[in-house]
Design a protein around this motif. Structure first.
Motif, PDB file in Angstrom:
ATOM      1  N   PRO A  41       1.389   5.006   1.169  1.00 49.44           N
ATOM      2  CA  PRO A  41       0.881   5.955   2.167  1.00 49.44           C
ATOM      3  C   PRO A  41       0.154   7.116   1.493  1.00 49.44           C
ATOM      4  O   PRO A  41       0.587   7.615   0.444  1.00 49.44           O
ATOM      5  CB  PRO A  41       2.154   6.423   2.880  1.00 49.44           C
ATOM      6  N   ALA A  42      -0.958   7.549   2.075  1.00 49.07           N
ATOM      7  CA  ALA A  42      -1.746   8.626   1.476  1.00 49.07           C
ATOM      8  C   ALA A  42      -1.010   9.960   1.516  1.00 49.07           C
ATOM      9  O   ALA A  42      -1.217  10.817   0.652  1.00 49.07           O
ATOM     10  CB  ALA A  42      -3.092   8.746   2.193  1.00 49.07           C
ATOM     11  N   HIS A  43      -0.173  10.135   2.531  1.00 48.74           N
ATOM     12  CA  HIS A  43       0.567  11.397   2.687  1.00 48.74           C
ATOM     13  C   HIS A  43       2.057  11.097   2.689  1.00 48.74           C
ATOM     14  O   HIS A  43       2.542  10.319   3.516  1.00 48.74           O
ATOM     15  CB  HIS A  43       0.162  12.081   3.994  1.00 48.74           C
ATOM     16  N   LEU A  44       2.769  11.696   1.758  1.00 48.03           N
ATOM     17  CA  LEU A  44       4.210  11.490   1.656  1.00 48.03           C
ATOM     18  C   LEU A  44       4.911  12.840   1.592  1.00 48.03           C
ATOM     19  O   LEU A  44       4.464  13.755   0.881  1.00 48.03           O
ATOM     20  CB  LEU A  44       4.549  10.691   0.389  1.00 48.03           C
TER      21      LEU A  44
ATOM     22  N   GLU B 251       0.819  -1.207   0.000  1.00 45.00           N
ATOM     23  CA  GLU B 251       0.000   0.000   0.000  1.00 45.00           C
ATOM     24  C   GLU B 251       0.856   1.262   0.000  1.00 45.00           C
ATOM     25  O   GLU B 251       1.877   1.332   0.692  1.00 45.00           O
ATOM     26  CB  GLU B 251      -0.927   0.008   1.219  1.00 45.00           C
TER      27      GLU B 251
ATOM     28  N   ALA C 138      10.002   7.351   3.026  1.00 41.83           N
ATOM     29  CA  ALA C 138       9.261   6.090   2.941  1.00 41.83           C
ATOM     30  C   ALA C 138       9.790   5.182   1.839  1.00 41.83           C
ATOM     31  O   ALA C 138       9.502   3.978   1.828  1.00 41.83           O
ATOM     32  CB  ALA C 138       7.775   6.369   2.712  1.00 41.83           C
TER      33      ALA C 138
ATOM     34  N   GLY D 175       1.468  11.723  -2.737  1.00 35.25           N
ATOM     35  CA  GLY D 175       0.499  10.792  -2.170  1.00 35.25           C
ATOM     36  C   GLY D 175      -0.902  11.319  -2.417  1.00 35.25           C
ATOM     37  O   GLY D 175      -1.113  12.515  -2.651  1.00 35.25           O
TER      38      GLY D 175
END
Length: 332
Positions: free
Chosen positions: A227-230, A225, A308, A251
Motif C-alpha cells: 500500500p502506498a500509504h501505511l 503490492e 496492514a 509507504g
C-alpha cells in the motif's frame, strides 16, 4: 496475503495467516526460502505456488508464539548468506516536521545545510524518478548478516559498550537472489532497526558503528503490492505500562524515495547479486523515541504495529553485562 515462518520440531515451516488467531501450514520444503526458490523455478508468483499446497488443519498462532517457535519470516539456511542493510533519510515524517524541514530548506543557503539536510533535499528533488529513469542515490548502510537477526518476541541485546539501545520502526524489503543473479522481492515486513543514537549524534561519521547492532523483523511477511500509504504506531512498554507511544507514516506516499529507486541503488552492485543470497533491507524510519529524549532500560519492550502487516513486532530489551576488553589479535 501474509505468511509466517516457524520451527516445527526439526523442520522449518511456513504458514499462511488465516486470521489473528489461526495460521495454515503450507506443504513446501525449506520454509519461506524454499517457497521463494520454488516460485522462481516455476516462474510463478508465491500466491500461485501456495494454491493447492495448503494443509487442511490450521494451527493456533498464539501457541506457536508461546512455544518459542516463531521465526523471522524469511531466513537463509546459512546466516552468513543473509545480508542486512538499509537506507536512511528516506521519509518525510509528520506534516509538522515536513513543513519545518521545507521551511529550513527554503530559507537556507546550500553552504548552511548539514550533510543530512542536503541528503534529504536530494531525495525530495530526485528520489522518485519516472519509469525507466534512475533517481538520486540514498544514504546507505551495512548492518550485519543473519547472525545479527533476532526473531519476533525474542530479546534484543544491547552491547556492553553501547551508549544507547533505541528502536527504529521501519518498513523492510525481503529478497532472494536467483541462480542467474536476478534479485527477487519476496515481500515486505515490519522491522526494528535497533541502533545506538547517542553514538550517531556525537559524530555522524560514527553512523556505521551505530548500526552494527542486532535487529528484528516480522512476524508476518506481506506478499504482493505494498500500500502506498501505511499508518503505524511505535511504543515502549515497561512492566505492561506504556512509557512512550507515537504514530508514524510509511509507504511511498510518505517517502522521499520510491521503493524501486532504493532497490536499484542497492542491487546495482554485482556483489549484492550473488546467487542464493537473502537480503533484508530496511527502508528508513519516520520516528524514534530518542528524538523525544526517551531513554530505555533493560526489561522494556519495543512494539511496532502496522495493521496492514498483521501482528505487531515485539521485542524485549536486555543488556549485555560483561565489558568488552580490547581483543588481542594474533599474528601469523
Amino acid at each position: 496475503m501474509r505468511l509466517i515462518q516457524y520451527q516445527d520440531e526439526s523442520r522449518l515451516r511456513v504458514a499462511l495467516v488465516e486470521s489473528a488467531t489461526q495460521v495454515r501450514p503450507i506443504r513446501v520444503v525449506g520454509g519461506s526460502y524454499g517457497l521463494a526458490h520454488l516460485a522462481i523455478g516455476c516462474q510463478q508468483s508465491i500466491a500461485e505456488i501456495i494454491e493447492g499446497r495448503l494443509e487442511a488443519e490450521c494451527l493456533d498462532y498464539q501457541q506457536l508464539i508461546d512455544a518459542g517457535c516463531l521465526l523471522p519470516p524469511l531466513t537463509h539456511p546459512d546466516p552468513a548468506h543473509c545480508l542486512i542493510t538499509g537506507t536512511g533519510l528516506t521519509h518525510l515524517g509528520s506534516a509538522d516536521t515536513r513543513s519545518a524541514m521545507h521551511t529550513k530548506l527554503a530559507n537556507s543557503s546550500e553552504t548552511e545545510l548539514t550533510d543530512s539536510m542536503r541528503m534529504f533535499q536530494l531525495g525530495v528533488e530526485g528520489g522518485k524518478p519516472g519509469i525507466d529513469e534512475v533517481g538520486v542515490q540514498p544514504e546507505w548502510f551495512y548492518k550485519g548478516d543473519g547472525n545479527w537477526v533476532v526473531p519476533p518476541e525474542a530479546a534484543l541485546t544491547s552491547p556492553s559498550f553501547a551508549e544507547d539501545a533505541g528502536e527504529e520502526p521501519e518498513l523492510v524489503g525481503l529478497y532472494v537472489i536467483g541462480e542467474d543473479g536476478q534479485p527477487w522481492r519476496v515481500g515486505f515486513a515490519v522491522g526494528n532497526e535497533f541502533s545506538d543514537h547517542v553514538i550517531e549524534r556525537q559524530n555522524y561519521l560514527w553512523l556505521a558503528h551505530s548500526k552494527l547492532r542486532q535487529c528484528s523483523y516480522g512476524p508476518e511477511l506481506l506478499i504482493g503490492e505494498l500500500p502506498a500509504h501505511l499508518e503505524g504506531v511505535s511504543r515502549i512498554t515497561r512492566d505492561g505500562v506504556t512509557q512512550w507511544e507515537k504514530p508514524f507514516l510509511t509507504g511511498e506516499a510518505n517517502m522521499s524515495h520510491s521503493i524501486a529507486n532504493l532497490e536499484h541503488h542497492h542491487f546495482k552492485y554485482a556483489g549484492f547479486c550473488r546467487p542464493g543470497d537473502v537480503h533484508v533491507h530496511f527502508f528508513g524510519t519516520a520516528t524514534l523515541s530518542f528524538a523525544d529524549q526517551v531513554r530505555v532500560q533493560p526489561g522494556d519492550r519495543f512494539e511496532i504495529e502496522i495493521p496492514a502487516f498483521g501482528r505487531p513486532l515485539r521485542n524485549p530489551l536486555i543488556q549485555e553485562e560483561e565489558a568488552k576488553l580490547p581483543r588481542p589479535i594474533g599474528a601469523l
